[in-house]
Motif scaffolding. Structure first.
Motif, short mmCIF file in Angstrom:
data_model
loop_
_atom_site.label_atom_id
_atom_site.label_comp_id
_atom_site.label_asym_id
_atom_site.label_seq_id
_atom_site.Cartn_x
_atom_site.Cartn_y
_atom_site.Cartn_z
N PRO A 7 0.83 -1.21 0.00
CA PRO A 7 0.00 0.00 0.00
C PRO A 7 0.86 1.25 0.00
CG PRO A 7 0.02 -0.98 2.19
CD PRO A 7 0.81 -1.89 1.28
N PRO A 8 0.43 2.30 -0.59
CA PRO A 8 -0.87 2.49 -1.24
C PRO A 8 -0.81 2.31 -2.75
CG PRO A 8 0.17 4.62 -0.95
CD PRO A 8 1.14 3.57 -0.43
N ASP A 9 0.14 1.52 -3.25
CA ASP A 9 0.35 1.47 -4.69
C ASP A 9 -0.13 0.22 -5.41
OD1 ASP A 9 1.74 3.99 -4.71
OD2 ASP A 9 3.43 2.94 -3.82
N ARG A 10 0.09 -0.95 -4.80
CA ARG A 10 -0.14 -2.16 -5.59
C ARG A 10 -0.34 -3.39 -4.73
NH1 ARG A 10 2.74 -3.49 -9.69
NH2 ARG A 10 3.17 -1.36 -10.28
N VAL A 11 -0.81 -4.44 -5.40
CA VAL A 11 -0.83 -5.79 -4.88
C VAL A 11 -0.23 -6.65 -5.98
CG1 VAL A 11 -2.26 -7.75 -4.19
CG2 VAL A 11 -2.86 -5.45 -3.41
N GLY A 12 0.92 -7.26 -5.70
CA GLY A 12 1.59 -8.04 -6.73
C GLY A 12 1.80 -7.18 -7.97
N PHE A 101 3.05 -0.65 13.34
CA PHE A 101 3.52 0.38 12.40
C PHE A 101 2.40 1.26 11.84
CE2 PHE A 101 3.10 -3.57 9.96
CZ PHE A 101 2.32 -3.19 8.89
N ALA A 102 1.15 0.97 12.19
CA ALA A 102 0.05 1.78 11.69
C ALA A 102 -1.12 1.74 12.66
CB ALA A 102 -0.42 1.27 10.32
N GLU A 103 -1.91 2.80 12.65
CA GLU A 103 -3.12 2.85 13.47
C GLU A 103 -4.21 2.05 12.77
OE1 GLU A 103 -6.42 6.15 14.66
OE2 GLU A 103 -4.32 6.78 14.66
N LEU A 104 -4.95 1.28 13.56
CA LEU A 104 -6.06 0.48 13.03
C LEU A 104 -7.37 0.91 13.66
CD1 LEU A 104 -4.53 -3.10 13.07
CD2 LEU A 104 -5.46 -1.95 11.07
N GLU A 105 -8.40 0.96 12.84
CA GLU A 105 -9.75 1.23 13.32
C GLU A 105 -10.56 -0.06 13.23
OE1 GLU A 105 -11.27 4.34 10.83
OE2 GLU A 105 -9.75 5.78 11.52
N GLU A 106 -11.10 -0.49 14.37
CA GLU A 106 -11.92 -1.70 14.41
C GLU A 106 -13.35 -1.37 14.03
OE1 GLU A 106 -13.54 -4.91 17.69
OE2 GLU A 106 -11.67 -3.85 18.10
N GLU A 107 -13.93 -2.21 13.19
CA GLU A 107 -15.32 -2.05 12.79
C GLU A 107 -16.02 -3.41 12.86
OE1 GLU A 107 -15.64 -0.06 9.04
OE2 GLU A 107 -14.76 1.77 9.84
N GLU A 108 -17.32 -3.38 12.84
CA GLU A 108 -18.13 -4.60 12.82
C GLU A 108 -17.74 -5.58 13.93
OE1 GLU A 108 -18.72 -6.34 8.87
OE2 GLU A 108 -17.72 -4.56 8.07
N ARG A 109 -17.50 -5.05 15.13
CA ARG A 109 -17.16 -5.87 16.30
C ARG A 109 -15.98 -6.80 16.06
NH1 ARG A 109 -23.29 -7.45 17.52
NH2 ARG A 109 -24.02 -5.33 17.81
N PHE A 113 -11.13 -4.39 10.01
CA PHE A 113 -10.16 -3.41 10.49
C PHE A 113 -9.69 -2.58 9.31
CE2 PHE A 113 -10.10 -6.54 13.79
CZ PHE A 113 -9.85 -5.84 14.96
N ILE A 114 -9.57 -1.28 9.53
CA ILE A 114 -9.07 -0.38 8.49
C ILE A 114 -7.84 0.33 9.04
CG2 ILE A 114 -9.55 1.67 7.09
CD1 ILE A 114 -12.52 0.83 7.17
N ALA A 115 -6.79 0.37 8.23
CA ALA A 115 -5.60 1.16 8.54
C ALA A 115 -5.64 2.36 7.60
CB ALA A 115 -4.33 0.33 8.33
N PRO A 116 -6.24 3.49 8.06
CA PRO A 116 -6.47 4.62 7.17
C PRO A 116 -5.22 5.17 6.49
CG PRO A 116 -7.58 4.97 9.26
CD PRO A 116 -6.71 3.75 9.41
N GLU A 117 -4.11 5.28 7.22
CA GLU A 117 -2.92 5.85 6.59
C GLU A 117 -2.29 4.90 5.58
OE1 GLU A 117 -0.68 4.75 10.61
OE2 GLU A 117 -2.52 5.82 10.32
N LEU A 118 -2.54 3.60 5.71
CA LEU A 118 -2.05 2.62 4.73
C LEU A 118 -3.03 2.43 3.58
CD1 LEU A 118 -0.70 -0.28 6.99
CD2 LEU A 118 0.62 1.49 5.84
#
Length: 151
Positions: A7-12, A101-109, A113-118
């Motif tokens: 992130p934030p550029d590619r997957v494979g 290495f990154a902040e995570l936001e927990e959702e849906e109990r 999880f979302i790492a906004p900066e990544l």
């Protein structure tokens, strides 16, 4: 085989900002493409592989890739983020490692999880603490998105 989540550029070989045709070409370069997703058939940004790996590209304005979602393989593929296999480790361990290495936001109990900066999101359908409930014990998908995707 290893697939890197960068992130934030590619997957494979698939990069954010690619056209539909470029994304299809990149999906074809990954080993094990299933026969029904043949070399001449349009993939429309979705491919399934013999390992059970599935990759979907999502398109935004201008028909350019604005997100890449990878679904957990059954075997023979490691999907690596910062050197660790996000589908091979228990979800709780993945959360702990990313949290280093990154902040995570927990959702849906705890299912998401979302790492906004990544610009990375992880998902599983339910939370389980036992490996017997594989779908809840391990993450089942990871999504890498362009800035603004979650806005």
């Amino acid at each position: 085989m290893n697939i890197s989540v960068d992130p934030p550029d590619r997957v494979g070989p698939i990069a954010l900002g690619m056209s539909v045709e470029q994304a299809d070409d990149a999906l074809r370069r990954i080993d094990g493409l299933q026969a029904e997703d043949g070399p001449r058939e349009p993939l429309h940004g979705q491919a399934n592989y013999a390992s059970g790996l599935s990759i979907h590209t999502h398109f935004g304005p201008g028909s350019l890739v604005n997100a890449i979602e990878v679904f957990r393989p059954r075997a023979d593929v490691s999907v690596l983020l910062h050197g660790f296999d996000i589908f091979g480790l228990p979800a709780q361990e993945v959360v702990e490692r990313i949290g280093e290495f990154a902040e995570l936001e927990e959702e849906e109990r705890g299912c998401s999880f979302i790492a906004p900066e990544l610009l990375v999101a992880l998902w599983r359908p339910f939370v389980s603490t036992t490996e017997e409930d594989e779908q809840g014990y391990y993450f089942q998908s990871v999504l890498v998105a362009r800035p603004g995707y979650y806005d």
